[in-house]
Scaffold this motif. Sequence first.
Motif, PDB file in Angstrom:
ATOM      1  N   MET A 148      17.567-108.199 -51.832  1.00 56.32           N
ATOM      2  CA  MET A 148      18.853-108.674 -51.335  1.00 56.32           C
ATOM      3  C   MET A 148      19.299-107.970 -50.051  1.00 56.32           C
ATOM      4  N   TYR A 192      19.633-116.806 -53.003  1.00 55.72           N
ATOM      5  CA  TYR A 192      20.405-115.818 -53.761  1.00 55.72           C
ATOM      6  C   TYR A 192      19.772-115.585 -55.134  1.00 55.72           C
ATOM      7  N   LEU A 200      27.400-115.663 -48.824  1.00 58.62           N
ATOM      8  CA  LEU A 200      26.487-114.841 -49.614  1.00 58.62           C
ATOM      9  C   LEU A 200      27.171-113.560 -50.083  1.00 58.62           C
ATOM     10  N   ARG A 222      26.427-123.026 -56.748  1.00 59.62           N
ATOM     11  CA  ARG A 222      26.148-121.797 -57.523  1.00 59.62           C
ATOM     12  C   ARG A 222      26.607-121.919 -58.970  1.00 59.62           C
ATOM     13  N   LEU A 234      27.881-112.275 -54.029  1.00 61.43           N
ATOM     14  CA  LEU A 234      27.580-110.938 -54.533  1.00 61.43           C
ATOM     15  C   LEU A 234      28.810-110.291 -55.155  1.00 61.43           C
TER      16      LEU A 234
END
Length: 211
Positions: free
Chosen positions: A50, A44, A87, A132, A91
């Motif tokens: 992407m 990521y 994912l 993350r 985003l």
Amino acid sequence: MQIIAMLTMLIDHIGVIFYPEESFLRILGRLSFPLYAFALVRGYYHTSNMPRYLLRLAILAAVSQLPYQWALLDDGVNVVAALLVCLLALLSLDRFKHPAAVLGTIAGAALLLELLQFDYGYYGLALVLIYRYTRGEWQLLLHLLLNVAVAVEKGWAIQMFSLLSTATLLYTPQLYRSLDKVRVPRLLWLSFYPAHLIALGLVREIMLAAG
């Protein structure tokens, strides 16, 4: 990291299919998913395209679904699809900053993963979010608390062994850097999940036919 992730996943699925009573194989298999979750977060951060990354995951998830259900005798949704949902959640979280949108995204993704029986369910999303948004010992502490939660709520006590992956990522990153010098061909990395499931399923069917 890719080599360890693939090998431990293979060991885990050998245990599921051929030796369900052998806990040691499942314990080794607990090392796999955190490495894939961490790789997703790293992808990521570093992907240069992407949309192509999303498309690649979506195709791999679709291709893997029937082998997943057949080889593991599981009616749920495979782990690649679960990582795709994670994912998409990342985003959305980076695009919509309002607290209500953040909470709605996390709750919606977690609910989707649980209701449709994605592999690892909300656990996978939570671990991706830990990798993350936290650093250092916070990752290890929050991973521990997450494992305690699923041990109580889902009975996944064996998941405690997955802490070893986070601990090695945190304290011995040079191990993975040295292993990553051995470049895994992209085709092998991308195809390994469905290919090893098909291979293990075929071996099981051959053994059953042989009596």
